[in-house]
Design a protein around this motif. Structure first.
Motif, PDB file in Angstrom:
ATOM      1  N   LEU A  59      -2.515   1.479  14.882  1.00 44.94           N
ATOM      2  CA  LEU A  59      -1.374   0.413  15.016  1.00 44.94           C
ATOM      3  C   LEU A  59      -1.446  -0.642  13.968  1.00 44.94           C
ATOM      4  O   LEU A  59      -2.981  -1.000  14.027  1.00 44.94           O
ATOM      5  N   VAL A  60      -0.407  -0.999  13.578  1.00 45.39           N
ATOM      6  CA  VAL A  60      -0.502  -2.220  12.783  1.00 45.39           C
ATOM      7  C   VAL A  60       0.096  -3.529  13.089  1.00 45.39           C
ATOM      8  O   VAL A  60       1.344  -3.270  13.569  1.00 45.39           O
ATOM      9  N   VAL A  61      -0.420  -4.388  13.129  1.00 42.11           N
ATOM     10  CA  VAL A  61       0.135  -5.733  13.242  1.00 42.11           C
ATOM     11  C   VAL A  61       0.400  -6.303  12.165  1.00 42.11           C
ATOM     12  O   VAL A  61      -0.537  -6.688  11.383  1.00 42.11           O
ATOM     13  N   LEU A  62       1.787  -6.519  11.531  1.00 41.27           N
ATOM     14  CA  LEU A  62       2.157  -6.650  10.199  1.00 41.27           C
ATOM     15  C   LEU A  62       2.991  -7.998  10.040  1.00 41.27           C
ATOM     16  O   LEU A  62       3.851  -8.193  10.545  1.00 41.27           O
ATOM     17  N   ASP A  63       2.466  -8.973   9.307  1.00 41.32           N
ATOM     18  CA  ASP A  63       3.323 -10.155   9.178  1.00 41.32           C
ATOM     19  C   ASP A  63       4.537  -9.813   8.133  1.00 41.32           C
ATOM     20  O   ASP A  63       4.105  -9.222   6.995  1.00 41.32           O
ATOM     21  N   LEU A  64       5.617 -10.264   8.318  1.00 41.19           N
ATOM     22  CA  LEU A  64       6.887 -10.036   7.513  1.00 41.19           C
ATOM     23  C   LEU A  64       6.707 -10.658   6.277  1.00 41.19           C
ATOM     24  O   LEU A  64       7.065 -10.300   5.098  1.00 41.19           O
ATOM     25  N   MET A  65       6.511 -12.113   6.238  1.00 40.58           N
ATOM     26  CA  MET A  65       6.323 -12.855   4.797  1.00 40.58           C
ATOM     27  C   MET A  65       4.981 -12.969   4.327  1.00 40.58           C
ATOM     28  O   MET A  65       4.161 -13.804   4.580  1.00 40.58           O
ATOM     29  N   LEU A  66       4.662 -11.901   3.609  1.00 38.03           N
ATOM     30  CA  LEU A  66       3.363 -11.686   2.859  1.00 38.03           C
ATOM     31  C   LEU A  66       3.572 -12.150   1.478  1.00 38.03           C
ATOM     32  O   LEU A  66       4.642 -12.135   1.006  1.00 38.03           O
ATOM     33  N   PRO A  67       2.571 -12.826   0.831  1.00 37.91           N
ATOM     34  CA  PRO A  67       2.683 -13.191  -0.614  1.00 37.91           C
ATOM     35  C   PRO A  67       2.737 -11.782  -1.397  1.00 37.91           C
ATOM     36  O   PRO A  67       2.108 -10.714  -1.115  1.00 37.91           O
ATOM     37  N   GLY A  68       3.583 -11.746  -2.481  1.00 32.75           N
ATOM     38  CA  GLY A  68       3.820 -10.679  -3.243  1.00 32.75           C
ATOM     39  C   GLY A  68       4.624  -9.273  -2.612  1.00 32.75           C
ATOM     40  O   GLY A  68       5.629  -9.504  -2.451  1.00 32.75           O
ATOM     41  N   MET A  69       3.581  -8.491  -2.243  1.00 29.89           N
ATOM     42  CA  MET A  69       4.376  -7.526  -1.367  1.00 29.89           C
ATOM     43  C   MET A  69       4.626  -7.741  -0.200  1.00 29.89           C
ATOM     44  O   MET A  69       3.977  -8.055   0.636  1.00 29.89           O
ATOM     45  N   ASP A  70       5.908  -7.686   0.450  1.00 25.01           N
ATOM     46  CA  ASP A  70       6.251  -8.347   1.801  1.00 25.01           C
ATOM     47  C   ASP A  70       5.971  -7.255   2.716  1.00 25.01           C
ATOM     48  O   ASP A  70       5.659  -6.243   2.513  1.00 25.01           O
ATOM     49  N   GLY A  71       6.167  -7.680   4.042  1.00 21.24           N
ATOM     50  CA  GLY A  71       5.798  -6.768   5.091  1.00 21.24           C
ATOM     51  C   GLY A  71       6.475  -5.589   5.247  1.00 21.24           C
ATOM     52  O   GLY A  71       6.352  -4.478   5.567  1.00 21.24           O
ATOM     53  N   LEU A  72       7.882  -5.856   4.807  1.00 21.24           N
ATOM     54  CA  LEU A  72       8.873  -4.756   4.777  1.00 21.24           C
ATOM     55  C   LEU A  72       8.516  -3.310   3.805  1.00 21.24           C
ATOM     56  O   LEU A  72       8.369  -2.277   4.081  1.00 21.24           O
ATOM     57  N   GLU A  73       8.146  -3.784   2.528  1.00 17.86           N
ATOM     58  CA  GLU A  73       7.478  -2.862   1.685  1.00 17.86           C
ATOM     59  C   GLU A  73       6.096  -2.202   2.112  1.00 17.86           C
ATOM     60  O   GLU A  73       6.160  -0.992   1.969  1.00 17.86           O
ATOM     61  N   VAL A  74       5.270  -3.030   2.847  1.00 15.22           N
ATOM     62  CA  VAL A  74       4.138  -2.311   3.314  1.00 15.22           C
ATOM     63  C   VAL A  74       4.372  -1.340   4.408  1.00 15.22           C
ATOM     64  O   VAL A  74       3.996  -0.308   4.332  1.00 15.22           O
ATOM     65  N   CYS A  75       5.225  -1.737   5.209  1.00 12.12           N
ATOM     66  CA  CYS A  75       5.907  -0.836   6.398  1.00 12.12           C
ATOM     67  C   CYS A  75       6.133   0.468   5.693  1.00 12.12           C
ATOM     68  O   CYS A  75       6.096   1.642   6.003  1.00 12.12           O
ATOM     69  N   ARG A  76       7.389   0.446   4.682  1.00 15.63           N
ATOM     70  CA  ARG A  76       7.774   1.563   4.056  1.00 15.63           C
ATOM     71  C   ARG A  76       6.618   2.450   3.576  1.00 15.63           C
ATOM     72  O   ARG A  76       6.532   3.591   3.440  1.00 15.63           O
ATOM     73  N   ARG A  77       5.748   1.865   2.663  1.00 13.18           N
ATOM     74  CA  ARG A  77       4.636   2.533   2.055  1.00 13.18           C
ATOM     75  C   ARG A  77       3.720   3.337   3.153  1.00 13.18           C
ATOM     76  O   ARG A  77       3.360   4.208   3.024  1.00 13.18           O
ATOM     77  N   MET A  78       3.337   2.521   4.195  1.00 15.42           N
ATOM     78  CA  MET A  78       2.634   3.056   5.253  1.00 15.42           C
ATOM     79  C   MET A  78       3.233   4.239   5.780  1.00 15.42           C
ATOM     80  O   MET A  78       2.650   5.387   6.199  1.00 15.42           O
ATOM     81  N   ARG A  79       4.519   4.104   6.290  1.00 18.93           N
ATOM     82  CA  ARG A  79       5.253   5.149   6.942  1.00 18.93           C
ATOM     83  C   ARG A  79       5.412   6.508   5.988  1.00 18.93           C
ATOM     84  O   ARG A  79       5.620   7.522   6.548  1.00 18.93           O
ATOM     85  N   GLY A  80       5.526   6.097   4.639  1.00 18.56           N
ATOM     86  CA  GLY A  80       5.409   7.135   3.582  1.00 18.56           C
ATOM     87  C   GLY A  80       4.288   8.109   3.787  1.00 18.56           C
ATOM     88  O   GLY A  80       4.383   9.181   3.101  1.00 18.56           O
TER      89      GLY A  80
END
Length: 289
Positions: free
Chosen positions: A96-117
């Protein structure tokens, strides 16, 4: 995004409102005593121990969250930005990932997309903003839950364990199926006419619940309790997941024949009937609650 932090008197955390009582990641309190059950979890069946990746650029929030998860018995990895999070996940895939939305640079939405990929993984999104559009966007990219700052770490632990329990279901003797749809809870696999569906973990749970209760109408509050395991929360979470699930199981999502809107009540899985007016669009879907 990291926010200024001023520790208040009494050793309580400003971001979460909780006392800072333990050393995270060590399994010991600040006094050196062995790790005990996380506050607020006594007498409740915990989820099996899991590897949780905490992605948060505010070191204070990350420390508090990691500490509570650690005391709940989980193995915790930490990352302060998106690229580090992806590298940590590649090295040790999290449960499981606890993921902050407002990250510097690559935001949490993009991190979520890449992990799900790369593979299925439950995601609980943290956000400092209460804007509904942000929450819905997070859910639409595949987040299974979200928590708005400031939050209670004890509530976060409960939500983590709720998601973990629902993503590790016991095998059933006869997987539910109807209208060409079938789910295999043990394999976490869903198909439509034999073709595998790309569902998020929460979409899978929602479809499995509907298949187990065909023909019965449920309010959004019912679904939030039965599928999410919550007794309270933003009902738009249910609305978004129903809309996304329709987009994957319906032949024409704009005119749903499987997951029907029951006006004034909520939703019903009815594969053999098509109710007039059940496809009048999503704009007033909240009336089903």
């Amino acid at each position: 995004m990291q926010q200024p932090y001023e520790p208040p008197a009494g050793g309580h955390d400003a971001g979460t409102g909780e006392p800072r009582t333990g050393e995270p990641g060590t399994g010991e309190s600040r006094t050196g005593e062995p790790r005990s059950t996380a506050p607020g979890t006594a007498g409740r069946r915990p989820a099996p121990a899991a590897r949780v990746l905490v992605v948060e650029d505010d070191p204070t929030v990350a420390e508090v969250v990691s500490g509570y998860l650690d005391r709940a018995g989980h193995v915790v990895d930490r990352a302060g930005d998106g690229p580090t999070a992806l590298a940590r996940a590649a090295a040790h895939w999290p449960d499981l990932v606890v993921l902050d939305l407002m990250l510097p640079g690559m935001d949490g939405l993009e991190v979520c997309r890449r992990m799900r990929g790369r593979g299925p993984v439950p995601v609980i999104m943290l956000t400092a903003r209460g804007d509904e559009d942000d929450r819905i966007l997070g859910l639409e990219v595949g987040a299974d839950d979200y928590v708005t700052k400031p939050f209670s770490p004890r509530e976060l632990v409960l939500r983590v364990e709720s998601v973990l329990r629902r993503t590790r279901p016991a095998a059933v003797s006869r997987p539910p199926a109807a209208a060409g749809l079938a789910v295999d809870p043990a394999a976490r696999r869903a198909t439509k006419n034999g073709t595998e569906l790309a569902l998020t973990l929460r979409e899978f749970d929602l479809l499995a619940f509907f298949l187990r209760h065909p023909g019965r109408a449920f309010s959004r509050e019912d679904l939030m309790h039965e599928v999410w395991g919550w007794d309270f929360g933003d009902l738009s979470t249910v609305t978004v997941h129903v809309r996304r699930l329709r987009g994957k199981v319906e032949d024409d999502p704009a005119r749903p024949r499987l997951i029907q809107t029951v006006w004034g009540v909520g939703y019903r899985f009815g594969p053999t009937a098509h109710e007039g007016g059940a496809h009048k669009g999503e704009a007033h879907e909240g009336e089903g609650s």
